[in-house]
Design a protein around this motif. Structure first.
Motif, short mmCIF file in Angstrom:
data_model
loop_
_atom_site.label_atom_id
_atom_site.label_comp_id
_atom_site.label_asym_id
_atom_site.label_seq_id
_atom_site.Cartn_x
_atom_site.Cartn_y
_atom_site.Cartn_z
N HIS A 110 0.83 -1.21 0.00
CA HIS A 110 0.00 0.00 0.00
C HIS A 110 0.87 1.27 0.00
CE1 HIS A 110 -3.01 2.38 2.79
NE2 HIS A 110 -2.64 3.09 1.75
N HIS A 114 1.64 4.42 -2.96
CA HIS A 114 1.52 5.88 -2.86
C HIS A 114 2.70 6.56 -3.56
CE1 HIS A 114 -2.03 6.71 -0.53
NE2 HIS A 114 -1.70 5.89 0.43
N SER A 135 0.33 9.84 5.36
CA SER A 135 -1.10 9.51 5.18
C SER A 135 -1.81 9.44 6.52
CB SER A 135 -1.22 8.19 4.42
OG SER A 135 -0.78 7.14 5.24
N GLY A 136 -3.02 8.89 6.51
CA GLY A 136 -3.79 8.79 7.74
C GLY A 136 -3.26 7.72 8.67
N GLY A 137 -2.61 6.71 8.11
CA GLY A 137 -2.13 5.60 8.93
C GLY A 137 -0.61 5.56 9.07
N GLY A 162 -1.55 12.38 9.27
CA GLY A 162 -2.96 12.51 8.90
C GLY A 162 -3.88 12.20 10.07
N ASP A 166 -6.82 14.43 11.79
CA ASP A 166 -8.17 13.91 12.04
C ASP A 166 -8.58 14.07 13.50
OD1 ASP A 166 -8.35 13.18 9.38
OD2 ASP A 166 -7.68 11.12 9.71
N GLY A 179 -7.91 16.55 7.77
CA GLY A 179 -6.90 17.29 6.99
C GLY A 179 -7.52 18.38 6.13
N GLU A 183 -7.19 22.44 6.59
CA GLU A 183 -6.65 23.22 5.48
C GLU A 183 -7.61 24.35 5.09
OE1 GLU A 183 -5.46 21.19 1.83
OE2 GLU A 183 -4.29 22.98 1.37
N GLY A 272 -2.42 10.79 1.51
CA GLY A 272 -3.49 11.79 1.61
C GLY A 272 -3.03 13.18 2.02
N ASN A 276 -2.10 18.60 0.80
CA ASN A 276 -2.08 19.88 1.52
C ASN A 276 -1.23 20.92 0.78
OD1 ASN A 276 -0.95 21.80 3.70
ND2 ASN A 276 -2.67 20.79 4.71
N ASP A 304 -5.91 7.25 -1.22
CA ASP A 304 -5.93 5.85 -1.66
C ASP A 304 -6.70 5.70 -2.96
OD1 ASP A 304 -4.53 5.20 0.59
OD2 ASP A 304 -6.27 4.58 1.74
O1 KG4 Z 1 -3.55 8.17 2.02
P1 KG4 Z 1 -4.90 8.30 2.62
O2 KG4 Z 1 -6.06 8.55 1.68
O3 KG4 Z 1 -5.29 7.05 3.46
C1 KG4 Z 1 -4.36 6.33 4.21
O4 KG4 Z 1 -3.65 5.51 3.62
O5 KG4 Z 1 -4.31 6.62 5.43
O6 KG4 Z 1 -4.82 9.48 3.69
C2 KG4 Z 1 -5.90 9.93 4.43
C3 KG4 Z 1 -5.43 11.03 5.36
C4 KG4 Z 1 -6.49 11.50 6.37
O7 KG4 Z 1 -5.90 11.48 7.66
C5 KG4 Z 1 -6.81 12.91 5.92
O8 KG4 Z 1 -7.20 13.77 6.99
C6 KG4 Z 1 -5.51 13.34 5.30
O9 KG4 Z 1 -5.05 12.19 4.61
N1 KG4 Z 1 -5.67 14.47 4.35
C7 KG4 Z 1 -5.09 15.67 4.50
C8 KG4 Z 1 -5.53 16.47 3.42
N2 KG4 Z 1 -6.36 15.71 2.64
C9 KG4 Z 1 -6.42 14.47 3.22
N3 KG4 Z 1 -4.27 16.15 5.45
C10 KG4 Z 1 -3.87 17.44 5.36
N4 KG4 Z 1 -4.27 18.28 4.35
C11 KG4 Z 1 -5.10 17.83 3.37
N5 KG4 Z 1 -5.49 18.64 2.40
#
Ligand code: KG4
Ligand code: ZN
Length: 335
Positions: A110, A114, A135-137, A162, A166, A179, A183, A272, A276, A304
């Motif tokens: 995964h 990215h 990312s979020g994780g 991320g 959240d 996120g 922003e 994710g 930003n 993702d």
């Molecule tokens: O990569 P992703 O879609 O999923 C994972 O693999 O975790 O990332 C999701 C994360 C979330 O925590 C979300 O709040 C964050 O990406 N995110 C952002 C923005 N858009 C999404 N964080 C900061 N600024 C953004 N514009």
């Protein structure tokens, strides 16, 4: 050659079709709306949604690419890391297709997927590069010699970047995902109003974001207590602008430090959080002043999605990799 990508690692169900390295379709259905009331993904619900959505999303991806199932030559599926129940749906679907079409499948990582996102652009990164998955994780920094020679260089010791966006957004009642909400509220005039700091580890490339999270949440509580009322939107904006600035600065500084340690001129970002705009601005500016080049994914490829998985699978397929049916969730084609 047509490559089908499948990504079901969390709350997005995504299928994509590539013709060699060109994206013909990238269909994604998200169950994120469901989690607004919980303030975060609920794994059990996410995996059930994957199961409900996968066939529909697959059909949509084929239709948009104007191909039929029997035209698929290779299948690439995200096999981990992620939520086990969600991953299982994509993997089972990929294996079933692979078996019925008698075409190979490749389980891909995964996080490495990215980092593949900028390879769909006209100007692609050169190897070796530093790959930063934010990312979020995960908040993982890699030294990438090629997509089958990747070494971990640093990571967060606690929360992912991320995840902190959240959790902070949840405490400030701004909704999920946090996120984009932070922003939206960001205002440059307030970026230095509060002096928040992210954790660093002497001499290393690891980071820590749980301290800043606690500090930002306590700041809200303390101010509300002293003023005896909830914060206004503008007061929240002042705190959260300083919070975002501290996080993006820490991420940018860590990437630059890694480039110096490994003497590498190219940084590739994915995940994710890389959507930003302030992160892009700060990292580009800092990198430019040191003669480094930074690659970010197109906005539609930050979060993702299955195109990234398909692209990575195509690259590994060309290098001779294949997965076997007895591999489970988390064991990718490289492990
Ligand atoms: O990569 P992703 O879609 O999923 C994972 O693999 O975790 O990332 C999701 C994360 C979330 O925590 C979300 O709040 C964050 O990406 N995110 C952002 C923005 N858009 C999404 N964080 C900061 N600024 C953004 N514009
Ligand atoms: Zn991801």
């Amino acid at each position: 050659m047509y490559i089908l990508g499948i990504e079901t690692s969390c709350d997005e169900t995504s299928c994509a079709v590539l013709k060699n390295n060109r994206i013909l379709s990238n269909s994604t259905l998200s169950s994120a709306q469901v989690y607004k009331k919980y303030g975060g993904v609920v794994p059990e619900i996410a995996s059930r949604r994957q199961y409900e959505y996968i066939h529909r999303v697959f059909q949509d991806a084929l239709q948009k690419a104007h191909i039929r199932g029997c035209d698929i030559d290779v299948i690439g599926v995200v096999q981990g890391p992620g939520l086990v129940g969600s991953l299982l749906v994509g993997l089972a679907f990929a294996k079933a297709l692979s078996f019925s079409l008698a075409k190979p499948y490749l389980g891909v990582n995964h996080l490495y997927a990215h980092l593949y996102a900028p390879f769909f652009s006209k100007h692609t990164p050169e190897f070796p590069f530093l790959g930063y998955v934010i990312s979020g994780g995960h908040t993982h920094l890699y030294l990438v010699k090629d997509f089958d020679t990747i070494v971990l260089a640093g990571k967060t010791r606690d929360d992912a970047a991320g995840e902190v966006f959240d959790k902070v957004a949840r405490a400030y009642h701004l909704g999920y995902p946090g996120g984009p909400a932070v922003e939206r509220i960001f205002d440059k005039r307030y970026k230095d109003r509060y002096s928040f700091k992210c954790g660093k580890f002497l001499g290393g490339l690891d980071t820590s974001f749980s301290g800043i999270k606690t500090s930002v949440v306590y700041t809200k509580e303390a101010l509300e207590k002293s003023r005896n009322r909830p914060l206004t939107l503008q007061e929240k904006a002042a705190i959260l602008s300083s919070f975002q600035e501290a996080v993006v600065t820490a991420l940018a500084d860590t990437a630059l430090k890694a480039a110096e340690v490994y003497r590498i001129k190219t940084i590739v970002c994915g995940g994710g959080v890389t959507a930003n705009r302030r992160l892009r601005e700060v990292l580009h500016a800092k990198a430019r002043s040191r003669g480094l080049t930074v690659f970010f994914p197109e906005l539609r490829l930050c979060a993702d999605n299955a195109a990234n998985a398909a692209g990575l699978a195509y690259r590994l397929y060309q290098k001779g990799y294949r997965s076997s049916f007895n591999e489970g969730v988390y064991s990718t084609v490289l492990s």
